[in-house]
Design an enzyme around this catalytic site. Structure first.
Site, PDB file in Angstrom:
ATOM      1  N   GLU A  44     -26.263   1.215 -24.562  1.00  8.92           N
ATOM      2  CA  GLU A  44     -25.177   2.185 -24.384  1.00  8.92           C
ATOM      3  C   GLU A  44     -25.550   3.548 -24.954  1.00  8.92           C
ATOM      4  OE1 GLU A  44     -22.581   2.206 -22.592  1.00  8.92           O
ATOM      5  OE2 GLU A  44     -22.734   0.137 -21.933  1.00  8.92           O
ATOM      6  N   LEU A  87     -36.637  11.032 -23.705  1.00 10.96           N
ATOM      7  CA  LEU A  87     -35.284  10.614 -23.287  1.00 10.96           C
ATOM      8  C   LEU A  87     -34.258  11.737 -23.469  1.00 10.96           C
ATOM      9  CD1 LEU A  87     -34.263   6.978 -24.363  1.00 10.96           C
ATOM     10  CD2 LEU A  87     -34.333   7.941 -22.085  1.00 10.96           C
ATOM     11  N   TYR A  89     -31.758  14.617 -25.723  1.00  5.87           N
ATOM     12  CA  TYR A  89     -30.599  14.510 -26.625  1.00  5.87           C
ATOM     13  C   TYR A  89     -30.997  13.746 -27.906  1.00  5.87           C
ATOM     14  CZ  TYR A  89     -28.065  15.979 -22.507  1.00  5.87           C
ATOM     15  OH  TYR A  89     -27.641  16.666 -21.408  1.00  5.87           O
ATOM     16  N   TYR A 127     -16.074   6.198 -26.607  1.00  8.69           N
ATOM     17  CA  TYR A 127     -16.616   5.485 -25.441  1.00  8.69           C
ATOM     18  C   TYR A 127     -17.492   4.307 -25.881  1.00  8.69           C
ATOM     19  CZ  TYR A 127     -19.792   4.051 -21.917  1.00  8.69           C
ATOM     20  OH  TYR A 127     -20.525   3.232 -21.098  1.00  8.69           O
ATOM     21  N   ASP A 145     -16.611   5.821 -18.546  1.00 10.73           N
ATOM     22  CA  ASP A 145     -17.758   6.720 -18.368  1.00 10.73           C
ATOM     23  C   ASP A 145     -17.569   7.492 -17.054  1.00 10.73           C
ATOM     24  OD1 ASP A 145     -18.277   4.892 -16.390  1.00 10.73           O
ATOM     25  OD2 ASP A 145     -20.380   4.573 -16.935  1.00 10.73           O
ATOM     26  N   CYS A 205     -17.582   2.545   1.042  1.00 12.41           N
ATOM     27  CA  CYS A 205     -16.210   2.013   0.997  1.00 12.41           C
ATOM     28  C   CYS A 205     -16.063   0.698   1.743  1.00 12.41           C
ATOM     29  CB  CYS A 205     -15.227   3.046   1.530  1.00 12.41           C
ATOM     30  SG  CYS A 205     -15.252   4.574   0.579  1.00 12.41           S
ATOM     31  N   CYS A 214      -7.191   1.631  -1.848  1.00 19.12           N
ATOM     32  CA  CYS A 214      -7.697   2.930  -2.339  1.00 19.12           C
ATOM     33  C   CYS A 214      -7.077   4.103  -1.568  1.00 19.12           C
ATOM     34  CB  CYS A 214      -9.218   2.953  -2.206  1.00 19.12           C
ATOM     35  SG  CYS A 214      -9.936   4.524  -2.683  1.00 19.12           S
TER      36      CYS A 214
HETATM   37 FE1  SF4 Z   1     -14.383   3.899  -1.504  1.00 16.06          FE
HETATM   38 FE2  SF4 Z   1     -12.170   3.883  -2.954  1.00 16.06          FE
HETATM   39 FE3  SF4 Z   1     -13.905   1.909  -3.198  1.00 16.06          FE
HETATM   40 FE4  SF4 Z   1     -14.513   4.286  -4.134  1.00 16.06          FE
HETATM   41  S1  SF4 Z   1     -12.867   2.981  -4.865  1.00 16.06           S
HETATM   42  S2  SF4 Z   1     -15.855   2.986  -2.896  1.00 16.06           S
HETATM   43  S3  SF4 Z   1     -13.542   5.609  -2.647  1.00 16.06           S
HETATM   44  S4  SF4 Z   1     -12.765   2.448  -1.365  1.00 16.06           S
END
Ligand code: SF4
Length: 349
Positions: A44, A87, A89, A127, A145, A205, A214
């Site tokens: 991390e 690397l 930083y 984080y 992140d 997607c 989504c």
């Molecule tokens: Fe596509 Fe939404 Fe899935 Fe991202 S979260 S890959 S924008 S469907």
């Protein structure tokens, strides 16, 4: 009717997708294995601002040399910096070493499981504390992140600039992860979705477990999100770096001060670019040999640097005492940051 945006359902879909598609990583526990907090922590820290591809060989080198946190705690800080060189930083490397010592001195070499104890360790911010608590200790924290930010911004079709909605995204990411049944896997799955499917360009997607829910996809604006304010061009800085040779052909090197840019790293003496010295000690007593035609260019987070290289011969005592001297063959083994490796390459090519 099925609620495609119900949180338990989204969690379930994401975890099923992760089980089938997660990548093998050298720091990631394989099925049936318990995650090693040392591996989780080290990866991390290395992955902050750095890609998986760049981190893999560094992670493997570190684990080979220092298999346990106790080994890293007793390492020389110079060796850690040297191993880290390239690397970037570099404050991360110094804090890594400090953190290893603290874990050994204050916790008997066992990583604390408590989120607030983790937050108090050197180099561990919100984080990383959330990532370790969830990935290594299976606690219900959500580490947000850049990958997670992108997924959430698209999932909810948030069109304001990212810098204005960071907190909103964090809260929503926490809501999406709340009370999930497998916190360690969920944290990794959320990031993995952003890294491999909901990618910055051309998100895939059709392969996404959250596609049906989504909003960014539905509105066909996913790829334009998250929006960013237009960036100003980075300012340019100029400086000079000196390649100084003694009578035996050894090269002058010095350590930069602990604080500030490239703190604690080795460098060929340089001036004029980092708000520190404008003049080099002992320069008057040296003999100028040549200016190298090519300049070194390097991009830092907040500025672009252009360094001219000047070659000098050192004669008097003053410069000799001011620097450490190394044979050319020894130079690649020093903790030189990338910008100084570029100088080395140009001067020895
Ligand atoms: Fe596509 Fe939404 Fe899935 Fe991202 S979260 S890959 S924008 S469907």
């Amino acid at each position: 009717m099925q609620d495609t945006r119900s949180i338990p359902q989204l969690q379930d879909k994401l975890l099923c997708w992760y089980d089938a598609h997660k990548r093998v990583m050298p720091w990631r526990a394989t099925p049936g294995q318990t995650p090693d907090p040392y591996h989780v922590w080290l990866s991390e820290i290395m992955l902050q601002q750095t890609t998986v591809t760049a981190v893999k060989p560094y992670f493997e080198k570190f684990i080979d040399r220092w298999p346990k946190v106790e080994d890293l705690a007793v390492a020389k800080v110079d060796d850690v910096m040297q191993m880290w060189a390239g690397l970037g930083y570099y404050a991360r490397a110094r804090n890594l070493h400090k953190c290893a010592k603290t874990i050994v001195d204050d916790y008997g070499g066992v990583f604390p499981e408590d989120h607030d104890d983790l937050l108090n360790l050197p180099g561990i911010g919100p984080y990383t504390a959330a990532a370790i608590a969830s990935i290594a200790f299976n606690q219900n924290y959500t580490a947000v992140d850049g990958n997670v930010e992108r997924v959430v911004a698209r999932f909810d079709a948030l069109t304001k600039p990212l810098s204005e909605i960071k907190l909103k995204i964090k809260k929503r990411a926490e809501e999406l992860g709340r009370d999930n049944p497998r916190p360690s896997d969920f944290t990794q799955a959320f990031m993995e979705l952003g890294a491999t499917i909901c990618t910055p360009k051309s998100p895939k997607c059709t392969l996404c477990p959250w596609q049906g829910a989504c909003t960014g996809f539905k509105k066909q604006i996913a790829e334009t999100l998250p929006r960013r304010k237009t960036k100003k061009a980075k300012p340019k800085r100029h400086g000079t770096v000196f390649w100084i040779l003694d009578e035996d052909g050894r090269v002058a090197v010095r350590r930069r001060t602990e604080k500030g840019l490239l703190g604690g790293m080795m460098e060929f003496p340089s001036i004029g670019w980092d708000g520190k010295a404008e003049y080099l000690d002992g320069l008057d007593s040296m003999q100028h040999i040549q200016n190298v035609k090519e300049t070194v260019r390097h991009v830092f987070t907040h500025f672009e640097l252009e360094l001219n290289i000047k070659k000098y011969n050192a004669t008097g005592e003053a410069p000799k005492n001011a620097y450490k001297w190394y044979d050319v063959e020894e130079l690649p083994g020093l903790a030189l940051p990338t910008v100084m490796k570029k100088v080395l390459k140009l001067c020895t090519f």
